[in-house]
Motif scaffolding. Structure first.
Motif, PDB file in Angstrom:
ATOM      1  N   LYS A  42       0.834  -1.193   0.000  1.00 43.49           N
ATOM      2  CA  LYS A  42       0.000   0.000   0.000  1.00 43.49           C
ATOM      3  C   LYS A  42       0.870   1.244   0.000  1.00 43.49           C
ATOM      4  N   GLY A  43       0.469   2.251  -0.791  1.00 39.87           N
ATOM      5  CA  GLY A  43       1.222   3.495  -0.800  1.00 39.87           C
ATOM      6  C   GLY A  43       0.723   4.444  -1.868  1.00 39.87           C
ATOM      7  N   ASP A  44       1.430   5.562  -2.015  1.00 40.16           N
ATOM      8  CA  ASP A  44       1.097   6.574  -3.006  1.00 40.16           C
ATOM      9  C   ASP A  44       1.975   6.390  -4.242  1.00 40.16           C
ATOM     10  N   VAL A  45       1.343   6.421  -5.419  1.00 44.80           N
ATOM     11  CA  VAL A  45       2.080   6.273  -6.676  1.00 44.80           C
ATOM     12  C   VAL A  45       2.852   7.566  -6.940  1.00 44.80           C
ATOM     13  N   ILE A  46       4.172   7.449  -7.102  1.00 44.99           N
ATOM     14  CA  ILE A  46       4.995   8.624  -7.358  1.00 44.99           C
ATOM     15  C   ILE A  46       5.598   8.607  -8.759  1.00 44.99           C
ATOM     16  N   ASP A  47       5.535   7.465  -9.454  1.00 44.06           N
ATOM     17  CA  ASP A  47       6.052   7.423 -10.823  1.00 44.06           C
ATOM     18  C   ASP A  47       5.562   6.151 -11.504  1.00 44.06           C
ATOM     19  N   ILE A  48       5.340   6.260 -12.817  1.00 44.06           N
ATOM     20  CA  ILE A  48       4.985   5.111 -13.645  1.00 44.06           C
ATOM     21  C   ILE A  48       5.840   5.179 -14.895  1.00 44.06           C
ATOM     22  N   ASP A  49       6.708   4.184 -15.108  1.00 48.94           N
ATOM     23  CA  ASP A  49       7.477   4.144 -16.344  1.00 48.94           C
ATOM     24  C   ASP A  49       7.040   2.954 -17.177  1.00 48.94           C
ATOM     25  N   SER A  50       7.801   2.628 -18.178  1.00 52.73           N
ATOM     26  CA  SER A  50       7.378   1.584 -19.120  1.00 52.73           C
ATOM     27  C   SER A  50       7.436   0.190 -18.522  1.00 52.73           C
ATOM     28  N   ILE A  51       8.126   0.022 -17.389  1.00 47.50           N
ATOM     29  CA  ILE A  51       8.269  -1.313 -16.794  1.00 47.50           C
ATOM     30  C   ILE A  51       7.779  -1.359 -15.358  1.00 47.50           C
ATOM     31  N   SER A  67       6.471  -4.314 -10.648  1.00 45.88           N
ATOM     32  CA  SER A  67       6.346  -4.548 -12.084  1.00 45.88           C
ATOM     33  C   SER A  67       4.929  -4.225 -12.551  1.00 45.88           C
ATOM     34  N   ASN A  68       4.829  -3.555 -13.691  1.00 50.76           N
ATOM     35  CA  ASN A  68       3.515  -3.232 -14.250  1.00 50.76           C
ATOM     36  C   ASN A  68       2.733  -4.474 -14.646  1.00 50.76           C
ATOM     37  N   ALA A  69       3.422  -5.612 -14.718  1.00 45.87           N
ATOM     38  CA  ALA A  69       2.736  -6.863 -15.063  1.00 45.87           C
ATOM     39  C   ALA A  69       1.715  -7.255 -14.007  1.00 45.87           C
ATOM     40  N   PHE A  70       1.838  -6.710 -12.779  1.00 44.50           N
ATOM     41  CA  PHE A  70       0.928  -7.096 -11.702  1.00 44.50           C
ATOM     42  C   PHE A  70      -0.503  -6.608 -11.947  1.00 44.50           C
ATOM     43  N   VAL A  71      -0.697  -5.654 -12.882  1.00 47.34           N
ATOM     44  CA  VAL A  71      -2.063  -5.198 -13.157  1.00 47.34           C
ATOM     45  C   VAL A  71      -2.893  -6.306 -13.799  1.00 47.34           C
ATOM     46  N   PHE A  72      -2.229  -7.317 -14.356  1.00 45.13           N
ATOM     47  CA  PHE A  72      -2.928  -8.446 -14.958  1.00 45.13           C
ATOM     48  C   PHE A  72      -3.022  -9.649 -14.029  1.00 45.13           C
ATOM     49  N   LYS A  73      -2.385  -9.564 -12.857  1.00 42.48           N
ATOM     50  CA  LYS A  73      -2.249 -10.755 -12.017  1.00 42.48           C
ATOM     51  C   LYS A  73      -3.081 -10.727 -10.746  1.00 42.48           C
ATOM     52  N   GLY A  74      -3.654  -9.597 -10.391  1.00 42.26           N
ATOM     53  CA  GLY A  74      -4.409  -9.544  -9.143  1.00 42.26           C
ATOM     54  C   GLY A  74      -5.190  -8.256  -9.024  1.00 42.26           C
ATOM     55  N   PRO A  75      -5.933  -8.117  -7.935  1.00 40.62           N
ATOM     56  CA  PRO A  75      -6.751  -6.912  -7.742  1.00 40.62           C
ATOM     57  C   PRO A  75      -5.907  -5.681  -7.437  1.00 40.62           C
TER      58      PRO A  75
END
Length: 299
Positions: free
Chosen positions: A124-133, A157-165
């Motif tokens: 849990k936390g605040d998103v401070i950056d989103i890059d390509s990976i 890893s951005n791959a986690f958006v496909f792996k869980g809630p």
């Protein structure tokens, strides 16, 4: 040496090497432009969006370059390159490709954005950056209580958006419900206690309640969701030791801890000025009197 010489003279190898050189050149230009934008643009939000736009354009150009190399080659070369790429993706690039796909999914579907408070992969936390990976998060919780930063920066890893809630605290409805338990003794004026608690809650939370109503109306129109009570409510529960008054209220997701602390202070002060009509409860022990004993001693 003959094998190496024949490999260097192979047209397929030459084309693959040229393709790799172009890809490296594009990656170098992307990083160079990002550094220039970082120095030239002072506004953080504009600089961030510009840098991400350059990344997306660069990776799209790389993808287009690869597709063009496939379509312009002969059938034989096309089959070889497809086989090499398939093997590489299968054994080494699966997670990387999934992460890049996840970054596009995050940006276009708007799963979350920088500044949102999320919980993903039990972090849990605040998103401070989103890059390509990776998605970079300022962590909350762990060894600290409530919604305080732990000080650790976590890359997921951005791959986690496909792996869980993905739990987003601020995307469409930037408010959360919270509860506060006030314990009073039996014999206290419960009606007075409820009025004191409700008056302080309404005074402190009226602004949150009004703002949340507009957001909740948008939620009801957009999603299949029932209407909810946004005003503070009190429920009473009788226990073996005390009367529990449970206050349920809505507050800003970033101010949950501060709101609870302020409510506790104001309610405690209000109860202290009731001149004993309402008393805070705590765990107590009751000592029962031992009945007198009549002892007769016979010789």
């Amino acid at each position: 040496m003959n094998a190496l010489s024949s490999l260097l003279e192979n047209p397929t190898f030459i084309k693959a090497a040229i393709l790799i050189m172009w890809i490296l050149l594009i990656v170098f230009i992307i990083n160079l432009i990002r550094k220039i934008l970082k120095k030239r643009i002072d506004v953080l939000s504009i600089r961030y969006k510009a840098q991400k736009g350059v990344e997306i354009v660069g990776y799209a150009l790389i993808f287009l370059l690869i597709v063009m190399s496939f379509t312009l080659d002969s059938i034989k070369d096309y089959t070889i390159i497809i086989g090499l790429f398939t093997a590489g993706i299968t054994f080494t690039l699966q997670e990387l490709i999934l992460s890049i796909a996840g970054s596009f999914y995050i940006f276009f579907v708007r799963v979350y954005k920088p500044g949102d408070r999320i919980e993903i992969n039990n972090i849990k936390g605040d998103v401070i950056d989103i890059d390509s990976i990776y998605t970079t998060i300022m962590e909350m919780g762990e060894w600290v209580s409530s919604d305080n930063y732990s000080g650790r920066i976590v890359k997921i890893s951005n791959a986690f958006v496909f792996k869980g809630p993905i739990k987003n605290y601020s995307m469409d409805f930037p408010f959360v419900w919270d509860e506060l338990n006030i314990l009073i003794t039996y014999g206290s004026d419960t009606t007075l206690a409820k009025n004191l608690i409700m008056d302080n809650a309404l005074e402190l939370l009226s602004d949150y309640t009004e703002k949340s109503k507009a957001k909740w109306e948008e939620m009801v129109e957009r999603y299949y969701i029932e209407n909810a009570t946004l005003e503070p409510t009190i429920a009473m529960n009788l226990t073996d030791n005390w009367i529990q008054l449970n206050l349920r209220y809505i507050t800003d997701y970033k101010l949950r801890r501060n709101t609870k602390n302020t409510l506790f202070q104001q309610i405690e002060q209000a109860i202290a000025h009731t001149n004993g009509k309402v008393n805070m409860a705590s765990t107590t022990l009751q000592l029962l009197k031992i009945p007198p004993l009549d002892i007769n001693l016979k010789k």
